[in-house]
Design a protein around this motif. Structure first.
Motif, PDB file in Angstrom:
ATOM      1  N   MET A   1       0.819  -1.058  -0.122  1.00  0.00           N
ATOM      2  CA  MET A   1       0.173   0.073   0.007  1.00  0.00           C
ATOM      3  C   MET A   1       0.899   1.325   0.114  1.00  0.00           C
ATOM      4  SD  MET A   1      -2.717   1.362   2.668  1.00  0.00           S
ATOM      5  CE  MET A   1      -4.127   0.274   2.451  1.00  0.00           C
ATOM      6  N   LYS A   2       0.521   2.153  -0.935  1.00  0.00           N
ATOM      7  CA  LYS A   2       1.231   3.596  -0.865  1.00  0.00           C
ATOM      8  C   LYS A   2       1.015   4.346   0.514  1.00  0.00           C
ATOM      9  CE  LYS A   2       0.934   3.458  -5.896  1.00  0.00           C
ATOM     10  NZ  LYS A   2       0.476   4.262  -7.040  1.00  0.00           N
ATOM     11  N   ASP A   3       1.975   5.092   0.675  1.00  0.00           N
ATOM     12  CA  ASP A   3       1.621   5.936   1.773  1.00  0.00           C
ATOM     13  C   ASP A   3       1.082   7.270   1.509  1.00  0.00           C
ATOM     14  OD1 ASP A   3       3.546   7.285   0.430  1.00  0.00           O
ATOM     15  OD2 ASP A   3       4.931   7.996   2.175  1.00  0.00           O
ATOM     16  N   SER A   4       0.386   8.155   2.156  1.00  0.00           N
ATOM     17  CA  SER A   4      -0.343   9.093   1.868  1.00  0.00           C
ATOM     18  C   SER A   4       0.350  10.333   0.903  1.00  0.00           C
ATOM     19  CB  SER A   4      -0.960   9.762   3.091  1.00  0.00           C
ATOM     20  OG  SER A   4       0.150  10.509   3.932  1.00  0.00           O
ATOM     21  N   LYS A   5       1.565  10.356   1.086  1.00  0.00           N
ATOM     22  CA  LYS A   5       2.450  11.457   0.527  1.00  0.00           C
ATOM     23  C   LYS A   5       2.585  10.824  -0.785  1.00  0.00           C
ATOM     24  CE  LYS A   5       6.642  14.131   0.861  1.00  0.00           C
ATOM     25  NZ  LYS A   5       7.757  14.585   1.831  1.00  0.00           N
ATOM     26  N   SER A   6       2.652   9.481  -1.188  1.00  0.00           N
ATOM     27  CA  SER A   6       2.756   9.173  -2.679  1.00  0.00           C
ATOM     28  C   SER A   6       1.445   9.386  -3.377  1.00  0.00           C
ATOM     29  CB  SER A   6       3.208   7.731  -2.769  1.00  0.00           C
ATOM     30  OG  SER A   6       4.483   7.314  -2.178  1.00  0.00           O
ATOM     31  N   ASP A   7       0.270   9.224  -2.562  1.00  0.00           N
ATOM     32  CA  ASP A   7      -1.107   9.510  -3.193  1.00  0.00           C
ATOM     33  C   ASP A   7      -1.143  10.875  -3.606  1.00  0.00           C
ATOM     34  OD1 ASP A   7      -1.971   6.533  -3.142  1.00  0.00           O
ATOM     35  OD2 ASP A   7      -2.537   6.837  -1.027  1.00  0.00           O
ATOM     36  N   LYS A   8      -0.827  11.625  -2.591  1.00  0.00           N
ATOM     37  CA  LYS A   8      -0.927  13.135  -2.967  1.00  0.00           C
ATOM     38  C   LYS A   8       0.126  13.715  -3.889  1.00  0.00           C
ATOM     39  CE  LYS A   8      -2.061  14.356   1.949  1.00  0.00           C
ATOM     40  NZ  LYS A   8      -1.858  14.830   3.193  1.00  0.00           N
ATOM     41  N   THR A   9       1.080  13.322  -4.144  1.00  0.00           N
ATOM     42  CA  THR A   9       1.804  13.642  -5.147  1.00  0.00           C
ATOM     43  C   THR A   9       1.685  13.235  -6.447  1.00  0.00           C
ATOM     44  OG1 THR A   9       4.019  13.369  -3.852  1.00  0.00           O
ATOM     45  CG2 THR A   9       4.436  13.381  -5.974  1.00  0.00           C
ATOM     46  N   GLU A  10       1.104  11.913  -6.688  1.00  0.00           N
ATOM     47  CA  GLU A  10       0.513  11.503  -7.891  1.00  0.00           C
ATOM     48  C   GLU A  10      -0.800  12.166  -8.372  1.00  0.00           C
ATOM     49  OE1 GLU A  10      -0.408   7.128  -7.847  1.00  0.00           O
ATOM     50  OE2 GLU A  10       1.874   6.652  -7.249  1.00  0.00           O
ATOM     51  N   GLY A  11      -1.545  12.487  -6.975  1.00  0.00           N
ATOM     52  CA  GLY A  11      -2.666  13.403  -7.380  1.00  0.00           C
ATOM     53  C   GLY A  11      -2.593  14.618  -7.967  1.00  0.00           C
ATOM     54  N   MET A  12      -1.470  15.399  -7.527  1.00  0.00           N
ATOM     55  CA  MET A  12      -0.993  16.592  -7.966  1.00  0.00           C
ATOM     56  C   MET A  12      -0.371  16.713  -9.417  1.00  0.00           C
ATOM     57  SD  MET A  12       0.858  18.730  -4.936  1.00  0.00           S
ATOM     58  CE  MET A  12       1.789  17.576  -4.118  1.00  0.00           C
ATOM     59  N   ILE A  13       0.397  15.397  -9.865  1.00  0.00           N
ATOM     60  CA  ILE A  13       0.909  15.411 -11.018  1.00  0.00           C
ATOM     61  C   ILE A  13      -0.567  15.019 -12.102  1.00  0.00           C
ATOM     62  CG2 ILE A  13       2.165  13.629 -12.533  1.00  0.00           C
ATOM     63  CD1 ILE A  13       3.924  13.298 -10.312  1.00  0.00           C
ATOM     64  N   ASP A  14      -1.355  14.121 -11.624  1.00  0.00           N
ATOM     65  CA  ASP A  14      -2.411  14.074 -12.614  1.00  0.00           C
ATOM     66  C   ASP A  14      -3.327  15.304 -12.584  1.00  0.00           C
ATOM     67  OD1 ASP A  14      -2.388  11.172 -13.290  1.00  0.00           O
ATOM     68  OD2 ASP A  14      -3.309  10.543 -11.421  1.00  0.00           O
ATOM     69  N   ARG A  15      -3.264  16.085 -11.751  1.00  0.00           N
ATOM     70  CA  ARG A  15      -4.325  17.239 -11.873  1.00  0.00           C
ATOM     71  C   ARG A  15      -3.645  18.219 -12.882  1.00  0.00           C
ATOM     72  NH1 ARG A  15      -5.223  19.978  -6.665  1.00  0.00           N
ATOM     73  NH2 ARG A  15      -5.944  21.639  -7.717  1.00  0.00           N
ATOM     74  N   ALA A  16      -2.210  18.330 -12.708  1.00  0.00           N
ATOM     75  CA  ALA A  16      -1.419  19.341 -13.570  1.00  0.00           C
ATOM     76  C   ALA A  16      -1.555  18.789 -14.974  1.00  0.00           C
ATOM     77  CB  ALA A  16      -0.025  19.360 -13.203  1.00  0.00           C
ATOM     78  N   ALA A  17      -1.269  17.545 -15.301  1.00  0.00           N
ATOM     79  CA  ALA A  17      -1.397  16.878 -16.592  1.00  0.00           C
ATOM     80  C   ALA A  17      -2.772  16.839 -17.148  1.00  0.00           C
ATOM     81  CB  ALA A  17      -0.824  15.309 -16.501  1.00  0.00           C
ATOM     82  N   GLY A  18      -3.704  16.739 -16.343  1.00  0.00           N
ATOM     83  CA  GLY A  18      -5.122  16.809 -16.915  1.00  0.00           C
ATOM     84  C   GLY A  18      -5.408  18.083 -17.332  1.00  0.00           C
ATOM     85  N   LYS A  19      -4.952  19.311 -16.551  1.00  0.00           N
ATOM     86  CA  LYS A  19      -5.250  20.634 -16.802  1.00  0.00           C
ATOM     87  C   LYS A  19      -4.618  20.774 -18.092  1.00  0.00           C
ATOM     88  CE  LYS A  19      -5.975  22.290 -12.232  1.00  0.00           C
ATOM     89  NZ  LYS A  19      -5.675  23.406 -11.310  1.00  0.00           N
ATOM     90  N   ALA A  20      -3.331  20.578 -18.415  1.00  0.00           N
ATOM     91  CA  ALA A  20      -2.693  20.940 -19.597  1.00  0.00           C
ATOM     92  C   ALA A  20      -3.438  20.092 -20.786  1.00  0.00           C
ATOM     93  CB  ALA A  20      -1.130  20.430 -19.546  1.00  0.00           C
ATOM     94  N   LYS A  21      -3.622  18.935 -20.557  1.00  0.00           N
ATOM     95  CA  LYS A  21      -4.627  18.205 -21.746  1.00  0.00           C
ATOM     96  C   LYS A  21      -5.981  18.942 -21.944  1.00  0.00           C
ATOM     97  CE  LYS A  21      -3.988  13.582 -21.268  1.00  0.00           C
ATOM     98  NZ  LYS A  21      -4.219  12.270 -20.850  1.00  0.00           N
ATOM     99  N   GLU A  22      -6.345  19.299 -20.998  1.00  0.00           N
ATOM    100  CA  GLU A  22      -7.833  19.872 -21.024  1.00  0.00           C
ATOM    101  C   GLU A  22      -7.536  21.444 -22.032  1.00  0.00           C
ATOM    102  OE1 GLU A  22     -11.456  21.569 -18.182  1.00  0.00           O
ATOM    103  OE2 GLU A  22      -9.526  20.812 -17.384  1.00  0.00           O
ATOM    104  N   ALA A  23      -6.462  21.947 -21.499  1.00  0.00           N
ATOM    105  CA  ALA A  23      -6.161  23.205 -22.264  1.00  0.00           C
ATOM    106  C   ALA A  23      -5.913  22.972 -23.776  1.00  0.00           C
ATOM    107  CB  ALA A  23      -5.074  23.978 -21.510  1.00  0.00           C
ATOM    108  N   LEU A  24      -5.094  21.927 -23.889  1.00  0.00           N
ATOM    109  CA  LEU A  24      -4.776  21.516 -25.349  1.00  0.00           C
ATOM    110  C   LEU A  24      -5.968  21.280 -26.233  1.00  0.00           C
ATOM    111  CD1 LEU A  24      -2.330  20.865 -27.089  1.00  0.00           C
ATOM    112  CD2 LEU A  24      -2.399  18.655 -26.488  1.00  0.00           C
ATOM    113  N   GLY A  25      -6.807  20.527 -25.461  1.00  0.00           N
ATOM    114  CA  GLY A  25      -8.013  20.137 -26.157  1.00  0.00           C
ATOM    115  C   GLY A  25      -8.873  21.390 -26.632  1.00  0.00           C
ATOM    116  N   LYS A  26      -8.971  22.258 -25.789  1.00  0.00           N
ATOM    117  CA  LYS A  26      -9.729  23.458 -25.887  1.00  0.00           C
ATOM    118  C   LYS A  26      -9.195  24.281 -27.163  1.00  0.00           C
ATOM    119  CE  LYS A  26     -11.800  24.391 -21.202  1.00  0.00           C
ATOM    120  NZ  LYS A  26     -11.830  25.250 -20.036  1.00  0.00           N
ATOM    121  N   ALA A  27      -7.871  24.469 -26.943  1.00  0.00           N
ATOM    122  CA  ALA A  27      -7.046  25.370 -28.092  1.00  0.00           C
ATOM    123  C   ALA A  27      -7.239  24.536 -29.470  1.00  0.00           C
ATOM    124  CB  ALA A  27      -5.555  25.534 -27.607  1.00  0.00           C
ATOM    125  N   GLY A  28      -7.390  23.383 -29.425  1.00  0.00           N
ATOM    126  CA  GLY A  28      -7.515  22.577 -30.629  1.00  0.00           C
ATOM    127  C   GLY A  28      -8.870  22.213 -30.950  1.00  0.00           C
TER     128      GLY A  28
END
Length: 72
Positions: A1-28
């Protein structure tokens, strides 16, 4: 089982990547990419919440607190 810090870090990475992907989709004007970005942002929020929950459960178990005042 992952520790809470790993989950939080992965969550921040997913959020940032998702926002970039969302912006790319809007722009295109690519609704599919935009939707995938929104889904990834949601996934990131869920991972961060999971990490927060682990922290809460860990701190609650370490303090010795119970919800039942009659239980010792």
């Amino acid at each position: 089982m992952k520790d809470s810090k790993s989950d939080k870090t992965e969550g921040m990475i997913d959020r940032a990547a998702g926002k970039a992907k969302e912006a790319l989709g809007k722009a295109g004007k690519d609704r599919d990419t935009e939707a995938k970005g929104q889904a990834q942002v949601s996934k990131g929020h869920a991972k961060q919440a999971k990490g927060d929950l682990k922290d809460t459960l860990k701190s609650g178990s370490q303090s010795g607190r119970t919800d039942d005042p009659n239980r010792r």
